[in-house]
Design an enzyme around this catalytic site. Structure first.
Site, PDB file in Angstrom:
ATOM      1  N   THR A 153       0.833  -1.201   0.000  1.00  0.00           N
ATOM      2  CA  THR A 153       0.000   0.000   0.000  1.00  0.00           C
ATOM      3  C   THR A 153       0.869   1.254   0.000  1.00  0.00           C
ATOM      4  OG1 THR A 153      -1.786  -1.169   1.110  1.00  0.00           O
ATOM      5  CG2 THR A 153      -1.775   1.233   1.311  1.00  0.00           C
ATOM      6  N   TYR A 182     -12.316  -4.434  -5.337  1.00  0.00           N
ATOM      7  CA  TYR A 182     -13.338  -3.512  -5.860  1.00  0.00           C
ATOM      8  C   TYR A 182     -14.713  -3.853  -5.295  1.00  0.00           C
ATOM      9  CZ  TYR A 182     -16.326  -0.664  -8.761  1.00  0.00           C
ATOM     10  OH  TYR A 182     -17.266   0.244  -9.169  1.00  0.00           O
ATOM     11  N   TYR A 239      -3.043 -10.506   3.032  1.00  0.00           N
ATOM     12  CA  TYR A 239      -2.962  -9.074   3.346  1.00  0.00           C
ATOM     13  C   TYR A 239      -4.346  -8.593   3.784  1.00  0.00           C
ATOM     14  CZ  TYR A 239      -1.269  -4.220   2.759  1.00  0.00           C
ATOM     15  OH  TYR A 239      -0.890  -2.914   2.955  1.00  0.00           O
ATOM     16  N   LYS A 284      -0.174 -10.312   6.892  1.00  0.00           N
ATOM     17  CA  LYS A 284       0.071  -8.955   7.371  1.00  0.00           C
ATOM     18  C   LYS A 284      -1.263  -8.419   7.847  1.00  0.00           C
ATOM     19  CE  LYS A 284       1.470  -4.258   6.282  1.00  0.00           C
ATOM     20  NZ  LYS A 284       1.732  -3.211   5.277  1.00  0.00           N
TER      21      LYS A 284
END
Lengths: 309, 309
Positions: A48, A111, A141, A171
């Site tokens: 990110t 999305y 993630y 994560k």
């Protein structure tokens, strides 16, 4: 049992340098990766904070190739490979595995919102089966504040059961320690739990976690690594407080441009400030205040050479 | 003044057929587009309900090429071209314009949240300048319930001022009539305001809007078009109520698989049910209930031939 190929420690979602025309600057990225490795910080490129989702798949493949060609050890690389379209996820993941990357950090498709655990399971299962490589090691993630599509403990357990040896860690960027703790309580065998912020690093280590993958490690690398190495020492709480205070300074402005402003300043390369839209660089006032605040703490980035092509 | 090249009327975010291996089925898509055009419904391919963000850029370019090669009038096409990465948005937009598409429906980059209006302005400005084609006609895509990145009236006004003739309309899928009304009140010259749901079609036409771009037009095409054509007649409120009631049936289950289940049923092609992850097909009970509910209303899709390759 502990699998030595699984990753642990401190990793950084490596910020991505852009030239003034917004093309990625591979040479500058290689330089920053070398500096991070010199601090023993691993390379979660295309996360990110890397503006990873502002890069095309072709750009990411090219950058990975350049990093490995430059001699960066692929075992220290954990590229982000989770895209909205399955075909993109598979193409990028395959390439990462073929290059020998230590793992991939895989977002769910982000999305469509409100999708079911069954649908997310199917996303990961298709990605794994279509990648079709036993060398694949996936770190899930979980970042609901940004992706708005999260991974439940139930879903993770189902993936672990069906893809043991492939789904090897996570994560957790929820920022919610209760969520991290809930995973620790399941005691999944050799599952590598990284927190997504160094503010939770000490708590994570005390609970048996693997480390952290944190934006501020891009600049504050040595200090984050220091707490990771010395979390069992008496002064660990003090170290944690210092890390948390440093992060608070960066969080007073948008994080990604802040990391780039700091790198540009200490690396003496103004182009490091460039960000891709929809992000904006810090304005002059924000930048001056940020740099003054960290300078007042005696901050430095020893050995950084931030030049590029 | 009214520019005849600008789009109005009823458009459908055309559902995308997938083979059992999840590859797009271009022949079946061409068939569905022909059926929609036979109902005078325009083609917003690669929208949200098209699973547009589950397709790679290469898949979308290939499908566009196939549609135009099959004789679909490109002036009836409004493909979705807004991606997270600027390079993807530009590649897809350029291709659409080169093919002569009547317009493009452009999402903002939707991964990063909480971005500024300045950053979103920069995203659209860069996309427009890098596309570099006077033939480009952009319909902005405002869909905060899914993208979680919205377009403020202030931002739209700034884009209209700086890119007149290029930014020509919007699809407002906020579901919030107050937002649509706020745009109408600005009385932007010849700006085409589409609502994203046919439940607001009558209100939009009465306010001077251009029409709607609505998921249910995939199946309920004639009825939606009928209200568009006859919104000034005495029975318009009755027609609106019937459309709204039909939509409520579909919204009792996930919309995209519902549209595909209906198309599969009336087109006698079970493969139309396929969806890409993270979506899931309806289960047998959901499908049976859905089909029974619409059959009870006398629903049909006359002339539909839903076969494919």
């Amino acid at each position: 049992m502990s699998d030595p190929s699984r990753l642990s420690g401190v990793l950084s979602p490596v910020i991505t340098p852009f030239r003034d025309d917004l093309a990625p600057d591979a040479e500058a990225l290689i330089g920053h990766c070398r500096w991070l490795l010199s601090q023993d910080v691993g390379l979660a490129v295309f996360g990110t904070n890397s503006e990873g989702n502002s890069l095309t798949v072709a750009e990411k493949i090219e950058l990975l190739d350049r990093l490995v060609a430059a001699g960066i050890d692929p075992r220290r690389l954990m590229p982000g490979t989770g895209c909205c379209a399955l075909g993109d996820t598979v193409a990028l993941t395959r390439h990462a595995v073929a290059l020998g990357c230590g793992g991939v950090l895989m977002l769910p498709p982000f999305y469509y919102k409100g999708v079911s655990d069954d649908g997310l399971y199917r996303s990961y299962a298709e990605a794994i089966e279509r990648t079709g490589d036993d060398g694949l090691r996936i770190y899930l993630y979980h970042i609901p504040p940004v992706a708005h599509v999260g991974l439940s403990v139930t879903l993770i357990e189902r993936l672990l059961r069906d893809f043991p040896g492939t789904v090897v860690g996570i994560k957790d960027s929820s920022g919610d320690w209760a969520n991290t703790a809930a995973m620790h309580e399941r005691q999944w065998d050799d599952f590598r739990i990284f927190v997504g912020s160094e503010t939770l690093l000490l708590a994570n280590m005390r609970a048996g976690g693997a480390g952290c993958i944190s934006a501020t490690a891009n600049v504050n690398a040595a200090a984050v690594q220091d707490l990771y190495l010395h979390w069992q020492q008496d002064d660990a709480d003090d170290r944690q407080q210092a890390l948390t205070a440093f992060r608070a300074i960066l969080q007073a402005v948008p994080m990604i441009p802040a990391l780039k402003a700091i790198t540009a300043h200490y690396g003496r390369e103004p182009r490091w400030r460039n960000v891709r839209p929809p992000l904006m660089t810090l304005d002059d006032g924000q930048r001056a205040a940020l740099l003054a605040a960290i300078a007042a703490r005696g901050f430095s980035m020893p050995g950084l050479v931030a030049g590029g092509s």
